[in-house]
Design a protein around this motif. Structure first.
Motif, PDB file in Angstrom:
ATOM      1  N   TYR A  84       0.790  -1.241   0.000  1.00  0.00           N
ATOM      2  CA  TYR A  84       0.000   0.000   0.000  1.00  0.00           C
ATOM      3  C   TYR A  84       0.822   1.293   0.000  1.00  0.00           C
ATOM      4  O   TYR A  84       0.455   2.236  -0.702  1.00  0.00           O
ATOM      5  CB  TYR A  84      -1.047  -0.027   1.126  1.00  0.00           C
TER       6      TYR A  84
ATOM      7  N   HIS B 286       0.121   3.978  -3.008  1.00  0.00           N
ATOM      8  CA  HIS B 286      -0.241   5.375  -2.730  1.00  0.00           C
ATOM      9  C   HIS B 286       0.810   6.338  -3.279  1.00  0.00           C
ATOM     10  O   HIS B 286       0.489   7.445  -3.702  1.00  0.00           O
ATOM     11  CB  HIS B 286      -0.450   5.582  -1.225  1.00  0.00           C
TER      12      HIS B 286
ATOM     13  N   ALA C 227     -16.314  -0.789   0.510  1.00  0.00           N
ATOM     14  CA  ALA C 227     -15.735  -0.097  -0.642  1.00  0.00           C
ATOM     15  C   ALA C 227     -14.499  -0.844  -1.122  1.00  0.00           C
ATOM     16  O   ALA C 227     -13.696  -1.303  -0.303  1.00  0.00           O
ATOM     17  CB  ALA C 227     -15.379   1.321  -0.232  1.00  0.00           C
TER      18      ALA C 227
ATOM     19  N   VAL D 292     -11.216  -0.335  -3.636  1.00  0.00           N
ATOM     20  CA  VAL D 292     -10.492   0.652  -4.445  1.00  0.00           C
ATOM     21  C   VAL D 292      -9.693  -0.083  -5.532  1.00  0.00           C
ATOM     22  O   VAL D 292      -8.840  -0.910  -5.221  1.00  0.00           O
ATOM     23  CB  VAL D 292      -9.544   1.496  -3.549  1.00  0.00           C
TER      24      VAL D 292
ATOM     25  N   TYR E 122      -7.054   0.077  -8.712  1.00  0.00           N
ATOM     26  CA  TYR E 122      -5.952   0.910  -9.222  1.00  0.00           C
ATOM     27  C   TYR E 122      -5.796   0.665 -10.717  1.00  0.00           C
ATOM     28  O   TYR E 122      -5.887  -0.488 -11.173  1.00  0.00           O
ATOM     29  CB  TYR E 122      -4.645   0.559  -8.498  1.00  0.00           C
TER      30      TYR E 122
ATOM     31  N   HIS F 132      -7.623   7.050   0.975  1.00  0.00           N
ATOM     32  CA  HIS F 132      -8.513   5.884   0.947  1.00  0.00           C
ATOM     33  C   HIS F 132      -7.831   4.647   1.521  1.00  0.00           C
ATOM     34  O   HIS F 132      -8.228   3.528   1.232  1.00  0.00           O
ATOM     35  CB  HIS F 132      -9.001   5.621  -0.484  1.00  0.00           C
ATOM     36  N   LEU F 133      -6.781   4.866   2.340  1.00  0.00           N
ATOM     37  CA  LEU F 133      -6.039   3.728   2.905  1.00  0.00           C
ATOM     38  C   LEU F 133      -6.927   2.841   3.775  1.00  0.00           C
ATOM     39  O   LEU F 133      -6.799   1.601   3.755  1.00  0.00           O
ATOM     40  CB  LEU F 133      -4.827   4.228   3.705  1.00  0.00           C
TER      41      LEU F 133
ATOM     42  N   ALA G 134     -10.106   2.231   3.426  1.00  0.00           N
ATOM     43  CA  ALA G 134     -10.914   1.371   2.537  1.00  0.00           C
ATOM     44  C   ALA G 134     -10.051   0.255   1.963  1.00  0.00           C
ATOM     45  O   ALA G 134     -10.468  -0.911   1.899  1.00  0.00           O
ATOM     46  CB  ALA G 134     -11.520   2.212   1.424  1.00  0.00           C
ATOM     47  N   ASP G 135      -8.812   0.594   1.560  1.00  0.00           N
ATOM     48  CA  ASP G 135      -7.865  -0.409   1.027  1.00  0.00           C
ATOM     49  C   ASP G 135      -7.651  -1.531   2.038  1.00  0.00           C
ATOM     50  O   ASP G 135      -7.761  -2.714   1.714  1.00  0.00           O
ATOM     51  CB  ASP G 135      -6.488   0.238   0.779  1.00  0.00           C
TER      52      ASP G 135
END
Lengths: 116, 285
Positions: free
Chosen positions: A50, A54, A73, A75, A77, B25-26, B28-29
């Motif tokens: 992560y 990011h 949710a 996410v 990429y 959005h970490l 949510a990740d």
């Protein structure tokens, strides 16, 4: 299992290659894909994945899309236009690195030291 | 593939929230990643609780917070510079003060220079930068008055021992203003903020006990500096209530909330030990 020290600098090009080939992917999917393709020899941990995802997003190399999946949710990429160019560069760099390393470890016969 | 229900997702969400994940959005990740890991393990035959514990063990103590800090380190240049500065100033400052103490004991020349440089690195660089990074890592930064009073009060109490060791004037004034700022401004405001953000009544009572104990310790030290009677009693009461009341209550609550010991708890215990030792020695002297 391959040592984390070897993998550290390769995570970024690995992620970019996967995104270039698969379009959009979410974090867990990336870790599973790496594990499957390497037959479990390379395992990307949360901690390694992560921060780099990011960072790629902050640099404009990847973008994100959020979807609701199973009451949470997710996410995804995906490479941006700038990211596609950057991915090609990084993948070429990775391939060059692997072939150079291969030459170093398995030198061509003419370069082998004379043993007799 | 098995899908987690809302109750199970909420349990995982609580863990992510407990570790104060707030960067982009970490959260949510990480929530989705943990859910996927658990779903995979359940699909392979594990029960939810076992799979959840396996993933928690894999993450480790405050592991999600660490991921957030690593992400911040990679994406925020200012934070990265501050973190590097923190490491250099902390190590160099402590090394210089230790060397200064050694030089002082052996009456070698240069002890004062080492002390001044060491305290300068700790007080003028390490301490303000550490407050900046704490503020940056927090999802709900406190009011500027809290950070300001902690910064000035802390700086004065860091520089006061330096002045004392070097026999320079102003040590008592620094201690006086520093302790007064910490005790009268910082402590009540911090307690108020903690009480506002904590719903659990047991935790709220524990924080009140802690703040009163600290107030007694600071007041005792101030009395000592001003040569007022009752300093020892105040410090002793504060130190005892900090160790015999606050610490057991806090330990009970922390251990019942989670089976894993947070890193902040270890720092708290060490901090209380040093704080008590320093204050008791000061009040007995």
């Amino acid at each position: 299992m391959i040592s984390n020290n070897f993998i550290k600098g390769l995570i970024k090009p690995i992620i970019l290659k996967l995104l270039a080939e698969n379009g959009k992917m979410y974090g867990y999917e990336i870790t599973r894909k790496v594990e499957d393709l390497t037959e479990g020899k390379i395992k990307l941990t949360f901690g390694a994945l992560y921060p780099i995802l990011h960072k790629l997003e902050a640099d404009g190399i990847v973008g994100t899309e959020t979807e609701m999946v199973s009451n949470r949710a997710r996410v995804y990429y995906l490479l941006t236009e700038q990211g596609k160019f950057s991915a090609r560069e990084k993948i070429a760099e990775l391939e060059d690195f692997v072939s150079t390393l291969s030459k170093l470890i398995n030198p061509e016969p003419g370069l082998l030291p004379c043993t007799s | 593939m098995y899908q987690l229900n809302d109750e199970q997702i909420n349990l995982i969400k609580n863990e992510v929230e407990r570790q104060d994940i707030h960067l982009g959005h970490l959260a949510a990740d990480l929530l989705d990643h943990i859910c996927c890991e658990i779903e995979e393990q359940i699909w392979q035959g594990q029960k939810f609780q076992t799979a959840f514990n396996n993933v928690l063990n894999l993450i480790g103590n405050d592991g999600l917070t660490q991921i957030q800090n690593d992400t911040l380190y990679l994406t925020d240049k200012k934070y990265r510079t501050m973190k590097n500065l923190l490491k250099i100033a902390g190590v160099a400052g402590m090394a210089l003060i230790s060397a200064g103490a050694l030089f002082k004991i052996d009456h070698w020349p240069g002890a004062n220079v080492l002390f001044v440089l060491g305290f300068f690195l700790l007080g003028a660089i390490f301490f303000p930068v550490s407050i900046f990074t704490i503020r940056k890592e927090s999802s709900k930064p406190e009011s500027p008055v809290i950070y300001g009073s902690a910064l000035i009060g802390g700086l004065l109490t860091i520089f006061a021992p330096m002045l004392k060791v070097l026999h320079w004037p102003g040590a008592n004034l620094f201690f006086l203003v520093g302790y007064a700022l910490l005790g009268i401004v910082f402590l009540p405001l911090m307690l108020n903020s903690l009480l506002k953000n904590t719903k659990d009544n047991f935790f709220r009572s524990t924080y009140i006990v802690g703040a009163i104990s600290l107030f007694f310790c600071l007041a005792g030290s101030l009395f000592k500096i001003l040569h007022l009677p009752g300093a020892f009693i105040l410090v002793l009461t504060g130190s005892l209530s900090l160790t015999m009341l606050f610490l057991p209550l806090y330990t009970y609550k922390v251990s019942s909330a989670s089976s894993r010991i947070p890193t902040s708890y270890i720092f708290l215990v060490i901090g209380i030990l040093y704080f008590n030792l320093f204050n008791l020695l000061l009040s007995i002297h």
